[in-house]
Design an enzyme around this catalytic site. Sequence first.
Site, PDB file in Angstrom:
ATOM      1  N   ARG A 235      -0.225   8.638   2.845  1.00 47.73           N
ATOM      2  CA  ARG A 235       0.933   9.546   3.302  1.00 47.73           C
ATOM      3  C   ARG A 235       1.062  10.774   3.016  1.00 47.73           C
ATOM      4  O   ARG A 235       0.367  11.382   1.999  1.00 47.73           O
ATOM      5  CB  ARG A 235       2.304   8.941   2.525  1.00 47.73           C
ATOM      6  CG  ARG A 235       2.797   7.593   2.961  1.00 47.73           C
ATOM      7  CD  ARG A 235       3.738   6.827   2.016  1.00 47.73           C
ATOM      8  NE  ARG A 235       3.555   6.901   0.520  1.00 47.73           N
ATOM      9  CZ  ARG A 235       4.095   6.413  -0.405  1.00 47.73           C
ATOM     10  NH1 ARG A 235       5.509   6.008  -0.050  1.00 47.73           N
ATOM     11  NH2 ARG A 235       3.820   6.067  -1.338  1.00 47.73           N
TER      12      ARG A 235
ATOM     13  N   ARG B 218       2.448   2.670   3.120  1.00 46.71           N
ATOM     14  CA  ARG B 218       1.881   4.050   2.595  1.00 46.71           C
ATOM     15  C   ARG B 218       1.039   4.573   3.512  1.00 46.71           C
ATOM     16  O   ARG B 218       0.065   5.097   3.332  1.00 46.71           O
ATOM     17  CB  ARG B 218       1.078   3.486   1.278  1.00 46.71           C
ATOM     18  CG  ARG B 218       1.940   3.045   0.049  1.00 46.71           C
ATOM     19  CD  ARG B 218       1.247   2.980  -1.073  1.00 46.71           C
ATOM     20  NE  ARG B 218       1.977   2.435  -2.253  1.00 46.71           N
ATOM     21  CZ  ARG B 218       1.635   1.108  -2.641  1.00 46.71           C
ATOM     22  NH1 ARG B 218       0.502   0.520  -2.394  1.00 46.71           N
ATOM     23  NH2 ARG B 218       2.293   0.384  -3.593  1.00 46.71           N
TER      24      ARG B 218
ATOM     25  N   ASP C 256      -3.275   5.297  -0.498  1.00 45.72           N
ATOM     26  CA  ASP C 256      -2.033   6.050  -0.093  1.00 45.72           C
ATOM     27  C   ASP C 256      -2.254   7.183   0.941  1.00 45.72           C
ATOM     28  O   ASP C 256      -2.856   8.349   0.446  1.00 45.72           O
ATOM     29  CB  ASP C 256      -1.237   6.371  -1.385  1.00 45.72           C
ATOM     30  CG  ASP C 256       0.279   6.939  -1.177  1.00 45.72           C
ATOM     31  OD1 ASP C 256       0.416   7.158   0.198  1.00 45.72           O
ATOM     32  OD2 ASP C 256       1.218   6.844  -1.903  1.00 45.72           O
TER      33      ASP C 256
ATOM     34  N   CYS D 175       8.862  -5.879  -1.405  1.00 48.02           N
ATOM     35  CA  CYS D 175       8.833  -4.433  -2.019  1.00 48.02           C
ATOM     36  C   CYS D 175      10.510  -4.349  -2.364  1.00 48.02           C
ATOM     37  O   CYS D 175      11.244  -5.297  -2.173  1.00 48.02           O
ATOM     38  CB  CYS D 175       8.533  -3.643  -1.015  1.00 48.02           C
ATOM     39  SG  CYS D 175       9.380  -3.339   0.585  1.00 48.02           S
TER      40      CYS D 175
ATOM     41  N   CYS E 130      11.942  -1.365  -1.138  1.00 48.63           N
ATOM     42  CA  CYS E 130      12.154  -0.438  -0.027  1.00 48.63           C
ATOM     43  C   CYS E 130      13.780  -0.585   0.251  1.00 48.63           C
ATOM     44  O   CYS E 130      14.442   0.379   0.391  1.00 48.63           O
ATOM     45  CB  CYS E 130      11.382  -0.463   0.865  1.00 48.63           C
ATOM     46  SG  CYS E 130       9.439  -0.023   0.486  1.00 48.63           S
TER      47      CYS E 130
ATOM     48  N   HIS F 238      12.289   8.930   2.198  1.00 49.92           N
ATOM     49  CA  HIS F 238      12.025   7.588   2.267  1.00 49.92           C
ATOM     50  C   HIS F 238      10.998   7.212   3.299  1.00 49.92           C
ATOM     51  O   HIS F 238      11.238   7.361   4.652  1.00 49.92           O
ATOM     52  CB  HIS F 238      13.351   6.987   2.299  1.00 49.92           C
ATOM     53  CG  HIS F 238      13.284   5.451   2.569  1.00 49.92           C
ATOM     54  ND1 HIS F 238      13.621   4.722   1.084  1.00 49.92           N
ATOM     55  CD2 HIS F 238      13.097   4.686   3.304  1.00 49.92           C
ATOM     56  CE1 HIS F 238      13.507   3.475   1.422  1.00 49.92           C
ATOM     57  NE2 HIS F 238      13.192   3.129   2.677  1.00 49.92           N
TER      58      HIS F 238
ATOM     59  N   THR G 251      -1.863  -4.377  -4.335  1.00 51.21           N
ATOM     60  CA  THR G 251      -1.648  -3.531  -3.285  1.00 51.21           C
ATOM     61  C   THR G 251      -2.783  -2.463  -3.027  1.00 51.21           C
ATOM     62  O   THR G 251      -3.323  -2.217  -2.051  1.00 51.21           O
ATOM     63  CB  THR G 251      -0.418  -2.767  -3.427  1.00 51.21           C
ATOM     64  OG1 THR G 251      -0.237  -2.125  -4.728  1.00 51.21           O
ATOM     65  CG2 THR G 251       0.865  -3.866  -3.323  1.00 51.21           C
TER      66      THR G 251
ATOM     67  N   CYS H 282       9.684   1.613   6.062  1.00 54.46           N
ATOM     68  CA  CYS H 282       9.329   0.268   5.732  1.00 54.46           C
ATOM     69  C   CYS H 282      10.036  -0.754   6.621  1.00 54.46           C
ATOM     70  O   CYS H 282      11.198  -1.251   6.327  1.00 54.46           O
ATOM     71  CB  CYS H 282       9.637  -0.039   4.297  1.00 54.46           C
ATOM     72  SG  CYS H 282       9.108  -1.604   3.731  1.00 54.46           S
TER      73      CYS H 282
END
Length: 224
Positions: free
Chosen positions: A145, A111, A143, A81, A83, A67, A131, A70
């Site tokens: 991440r 992200r 992104d 979102c 999340c 996870h 986004t 956020c």
Amino acid sequence: MTENVGVLGGNAHPKGVERAVIAPLPTVYGDFHAVGYLDHDRGEEQVALVYGDLDTLGEGDVLARLHSECLTGDAFGSTHCECGPQLTAALRAIVAEGRGILVYLRGHEGRGIGLLAKLRAMKLQAEGMDTVEANLAQGLPVDARDYRVAAEILHDLDVRSVRLLSNNPRKRESLLRHGIKVAEQVPLLIPPCEENLPYLLTKRERLDHYLPHLDDHLGAIRAG
């Protein structure tokens, strides 16, 4: 699994994660263990929530959620979102399973672009961008991440095979690259609302997330 506390507080690694502490964490969902880590490569603190016996956690295919942090969704309940509801649904699913792990990935805000850049992206989205466009307009990755630290945490907890609670194919691909088997990818589908439907559609259409339930919602809108 016993906690190994050394000079730096846990399982020492020249690079990567070091397990620093294990503490009981009672929650409204059930009683977890919070396993705290130091990520020496990025200088961040990370945490995994484990439900069930730590000593036998790695047996079989473990229900797991990676996870991404956020703040706006998890803590403030933003409907921009999904999340926050995903976090709740994942913890409930793990408890219902009887064992599992949720790796809460700090440093993944927006992200991976950070909180302030994420807020700027949200402002741009309110002005009409999606986004993806909002990140690119700031000269930032779509992104950014990295799930390496999640794989290292799973390895440290002797987890080698997971049933991954995720709609994101990139999480599965990253775990596979880092030596974690994904026996199954389990969808984590949250009913959309008016505020997050554009965000979710962008995730499906431009980022390849598995979100088939959006079709029913779109059909209801068109029928209405």
